[in-house]
Design a protein around this motif. Structure first.
Motif, PDB file in Angstrom:
ATOM      1  N   ASP A 113       0.842  -1.195   0.000  1.00  0.00           N
ATOM      2  CA  ASP A 113       0.000   0.000   0.000  1.00  0.00           C
ATOM      3  C   ASP A 113       0.878   1.245   0.000  1.00  0.00           C
ATOM      4  OD1 ASP A 113      -2.062   1.757   0.119  1.00  0.00           O
ATOM      5  OD2 ASP A 113      -2.724   1.242   2.141  1.00  0.00           O
ATOM      6  N   ALA A 114       1.547   1.488  -1.131  1.00  0.00           N
ATOM      7  CA  ALA A 114       2.471   2.625  -1.230  1.00  0.00           C
ATOM      8  C   ALA A 114       1.748   3.953  -1.053  1.00  0.00           C
ATOM      9  CB  ALA A 114       3.180   2.584  -2.576  1.00  0.00           C
ATOM     10  N   ALA A 115       0.491   4.030  -1.488  1.00  0.00           N
ATOM     11  CA  ALA A 115      -0.246   5.295  -1.428  1.00  0.00           C
ATOM     12  C   ALA A 115      -0.495   5.764   0.002  1.00  0.00           C
ATOM     13  CB  ALA A 115      -1.571   5.141  -2.167  1.00  0.00           C
ATOM     14  N   ALA A 116      -0.370   4.851   0.973  1.00  0.00           N
ATOM     15  CA  ALA A 116      -0.641   5.208   2.366  1.00  0.00           C
ATOM     16  C   ALA A 116       0.478   6.042   2.992  1.00  0.00           C
ATOM     17  CB  ALA A 116      -0.859   3.937   3.191  1.00  0.00           C
ATOM     18  N   PHE A 117       1.617   6.156   2.295  1.00  0.00           N
ATOM     19  CA  PHE A 117       2.767   6.854   2.882  1.00  0.00           C
ATOM     20  C   PHE A 117       3.348   7.881   1.908  1.00  0.00           C
ATOM     21  CE2 PHE A 117       2.469   2.652   4.811  1.00  0.00           C
ATOM     22  CZ  PHE A 117       2.376   2.998   6.156  1.00  0.00           C
ATOM     23  N   PRO A 118       2.557   8.906   1.556  1.00  0.00           N
ATOM     24  CA  PRO A 118       3.032   9.884   0.575  1.00  0.00           C
ATOM     25  C   PRO A 118       4.209  10.723   1.064  1.00  0.00           C
ATOM     26  CG  PRO A 118       0.969  10.611   1.564  1.00  0.00           C
ATOM     27  CD  PRO A 118       1.176   9.197   1.999  1.00  0.00           C
ATOM     28  N   HIS A 119       4.415  10.808   2.374  1.00  0.00           N
ATOM     29  CA  HIS A 119       5.495  11.636   2.901  1.00  0.00           C
ATOM     30  C   HIS A 119       6.799  10.864   3.116  1.00  0.00           C
ATOM     31  CE1 HIS A 119       2.043  14.276   3.716  1.00  0.00           C
ATOM     32  NE2 HIS A 119       2.922  15.239   3.603  1.00  0.00           N
ATOM     33  N   ALA A 120       6.775   9.553   2.898  1.00  0.00           N
ATOM     34  CA  ALA A 120       8.009   8.774   3.008  1.00  0.00           C
ATOM     35  C   ALA A 120       8.894   9.060   1.796  1.00  0.00           C
ATOM     36  CB  ALA A 120       7.689   7.286   3.074  1.00  0.00           C
ATOM     37  N   ASP A 121      10.193   9.221   2.038  1.00  0.00           N
ATOM     38  CA  ASP A 121      11.119   9.459   0.934  1.00  0.00           C
ATOM     39  C   ASP A 121      11.356   8.193   0.119  1.00  0.00           C
ATOM     40  OD1 ASP A 121      12.083  12.325   1.383  1.00  0.00           O
ATOM     41  OD2 ASP A 121      12.363  11.427   3.366  1.00  0.00           O
ATOM     42  N   ARG A 122      11.361   7.059   0.814  1.00  0.00           N
ATOM     43  CA  ARG A 122      11.522   5.773   0.145  1.00  0.00           C
ATOM     44  C   ARG A 122      10.679   4.739   0.866  1.00  0.00           C
ATOM     45  NH1 ARG A 122      13.627   6.271  -4.909  1.00  0.00           N
ATOM     46  NH2 ARG A 122      15.218   7.890  -4.836  1.00  0.00           N
ATOM     47  N   LEU A 123      10.285   3.697   0.138  1.00  0.00           N
ATOM     48  CA  LEU A 123       9.649   2.537   0.743  1.00  0.00           C
ATOM     49  C   LEU A 123      10.608   1.360   0.631  1.00  0.00           C
ATOM     50  CD1 LEU A 123       5.997   2.768  -0.615  1.00  0.00           C
ATOM     51  CD2 LEU A 123       6.839   3.484   1.631  1.00  0.00           C
ATOM     52  N   LEU A 124      10.716   0.608   1.720  1.00  0.00           N
ATOM     53  CA  LEU A 124      11.518  -0.609   1.756  1.00  0.00           C
ATOM     54  C   LEU A 124      10.559  -1.774   1.888  1.00  0.00           C
ATOM     55  CD1 LEU A 124      14.773  -1.277   3.698  1.00  0.00           C
ATOM     56  CD2 LEU A 124      12.821  -2.786   4.067  1.00  0.00           C
ATOM     57  N   VAL A 125      10.693  -2.760   1.022  1.00  0.00           N
ATOM     58  CA  VAL A 125       9.814  -3.934   1.090  1.00  0.00           C
ATOM     59  C   VAL A 125      10.585  -5.117   1.647  1.00  0.00           C
ATOM     60  CG1 VAL A 125       8.204  -3.183  -0.691  1.00  0.00           C
ATOM     61  CG2 VAL A 125      10.220  -4.477  -1.364  1.00  0.00           C
ATOM     62  N   ASP A 126      10.002  -5.758   2.637  1.00  0.00           N
ATOM     63  CA  ASP A 126      10.607  -6.905   3.297  1.00  0.00           C
ATOM     64  C   ASP A 126       9.588  -8.031   3.291  1.00  0.00           C
ATOM     65  OD1 ASP A 126      12.372  -8.474   4.696  1.00  0.00           O
ATOM     66  OD2 ASP A 126      12.498  -7.189   6.449  1.00  0.00           O
ATOM     67  N   ARG A 152      11.550   2.485  -7.440  1.00  0.00           N
ATOM     68  CA  ARG A 152      11.694   3.435  -6.335  1.00  0.00           C
ATOM     69  C   ARG A 152      11.783   2.726  -4.984  1.00  0.00           C
ATOM     70  NH1 ARG A 152       8.280   6.959  -5.030  1.00  0.00           N
ATOM     71  NH2 ARG A 152       9.760   8.667  -4.713  1.00  0.00           N
ATOM     72  N   LEU A 153      11.893   1.396  -5.025  1.00  0.00           N
ATOM     73  CA  LEU A 153      11.860   0.610  -3.790  1.00  0.00           C
ATOM     74  C   LEU A 153      13.237   0.083  -3.406  1.00  0.00           C
ATOM     75  CD1 LEU A 153       8.694  -1.625  -4.406  1.00  0.00           C
ATOM     76  CD2 LEU A 153       8.802   0.605  -3.262  1.00  0.00           C
ATOM     77  N   ILE A 154      13.403  -0.105  -2.098  1.00  0.00           N
ATOM     78  CA  ILE A 154      14.551  -0.822  -1.562  1.00  0.00           C
ATOM     79  C   ILE A 154      14.053  -2.213  -1.196  1.00  0.00           C
ATOM     80  CG2 ILE A 154      16.283  -0.895   0.282  1.00  0.00           C
ATOM     81  CD1 ILE A 154      15.606   2.271   0.425  1.00  0.00           C
ATOM     82  N   ILE A 155      14.721  -3.238  -1.688  1.00  0.00           N
ATOM     83  CA  ILE A 155      14.285  -4.613  -1.447  1.00  0.00           C
ATOM     84  C   ILE A 155      15.147  -5.241  -0.360  1.00  0.00           C
ATOM     85  CG2 ILE A 155      13.961  -6.901  -2.463  1.00  0.00           C
ATOM     86  CD1 ILE A 155      13.570  -5.556  -5.161  1.00  0.00           C
ATOM     87  N   ALA A 156      14.494  -5.821   0.630  1.00  0.00           N
ATOM     88  CA  ALA A 156      15.174  -6.516   1.725  1.00  0.00           C
ATOM     89  C   ALA A 156      14.603  -7.926   1.841  1.00  0.00           C
ATOM     90  CB  ALA A 156      14.973  -5.752   3.034  1.00  0.00           C
ATOM     91  N   GLY A 157      15.274  -8.739   2.635  1.00  0.00           N
ATOM     92  CA  GLY A 157      14.744 -10.068   2.912  1.00  0.00           C
ATOM     93  C   GLY A 157      15.432 -11.179   2.152  1.00  0.00           C
ATOM     94  N   GLY A 158      16.403 -11.813   2.796  1.00  0.00           N
ATOM     95  CA  GLY A 158      17.008 -13.011   2.236  1.00  0.00           C
ATOM     96  C   GLY A 158      17.882 -12.796   1.018  1.00  0.00           C
TER      97      GLY A 158
END
Length: 201
Positions: A113-126, A152-158
């Motif tokens: 739900d990227a739209a829920a955080f319009p003020h975040a500079d980046r989203l990281l998905v884990d 525009r995403l940072i990918i984390a997890g394994g």
């Protein structure tokens, strides 16, 4: 080339290794867990690290506490890994001169739900693992990542040397690596060096 964050730095030995391999970002975890570090220790290590921007990882921490630690340790980025809202992000931006990254744990496409955080500079998905806020070492399914605009995403997890080329082929903004570069809970110099050489190659 995606930016690289190496997370879970805890010791002076780790900090010296970061100066050697020069990731774009180095992460301190201030939330409870196996990688947790105190603000005092992070201050000491931040004075050693010279070539990387500093990220502080927090989970459901009070904004005033985050702002205080960010100032003490010279953080460049605040990474929120809990239930923080966009209102929390707006409040932090008023008190901290830092980028704000919001982590989302995704197990299926509806979790993104990227739209829920319009003020975040980046989203990281884990990856989503019940009961854990991150650091599980579990990969996000490739078929799920392929459905996302990861530019525009940072990918984390394994993420590890065996799958990083596959992840980078998706052309994400960045990758976040921690547990895969450890042996017995500590950063393994040879694993870190080999991983970073692989990326540069």
């Amino acid at each position: 080339m995606a930016v690289v964050k190496l997370c879970g730095i805890k010791s002076e030995e780790d900090a010296a290794l970061m100066n050697e391999v020069k990731p774009d970002y180095v992460g301190f975890v201030f939330a409870p867990g196996k990688h947790q570090i105190s603000a005092a220790s992070a201050c000491r290590l931040s004075n050693i690290i010279r070539y990387s921007r500093l990220v502080g990882v927090f989970v459901n921490e009070q904004p005033a506490v985050i702002a205080k630690i960010a100032k003490q340790t010279g953080l460049d980025v605040i990474q929120l890994h809990g239930d923080e809202s966009d209102a929390d992000i707006r409040q932090l931006k008023k008190s901290c001169n830092c980028e704000i990254w919001k982590a989302l744990r995704i197990g299926q496409i509806k979790d993104m739900d990227a739209a829920a955080f319009p003020h975040a500079d980046r989203l990281l998905v884990d990856s989503y693992v019940q009961g854990l806020r991150g650091g599980s070492g579990k990969r996000i399914a490739m078929e799920l990542l392929q459905k996302l605009d990861v530019s525009r995403l940072i990918i984390a997890g394994g993420i590890c040397r065996d799958n990083v080329k596959e992840i980078l082929a998706l052309q994400p903004y960045g990758i976040d690596v921690s547990s895969a570069l450890e042996t017995n809970g500590k950063k393994d110099k040879e694993k870190v060096r080999t991983f970073m050489k692989q990326l540069k190659g």
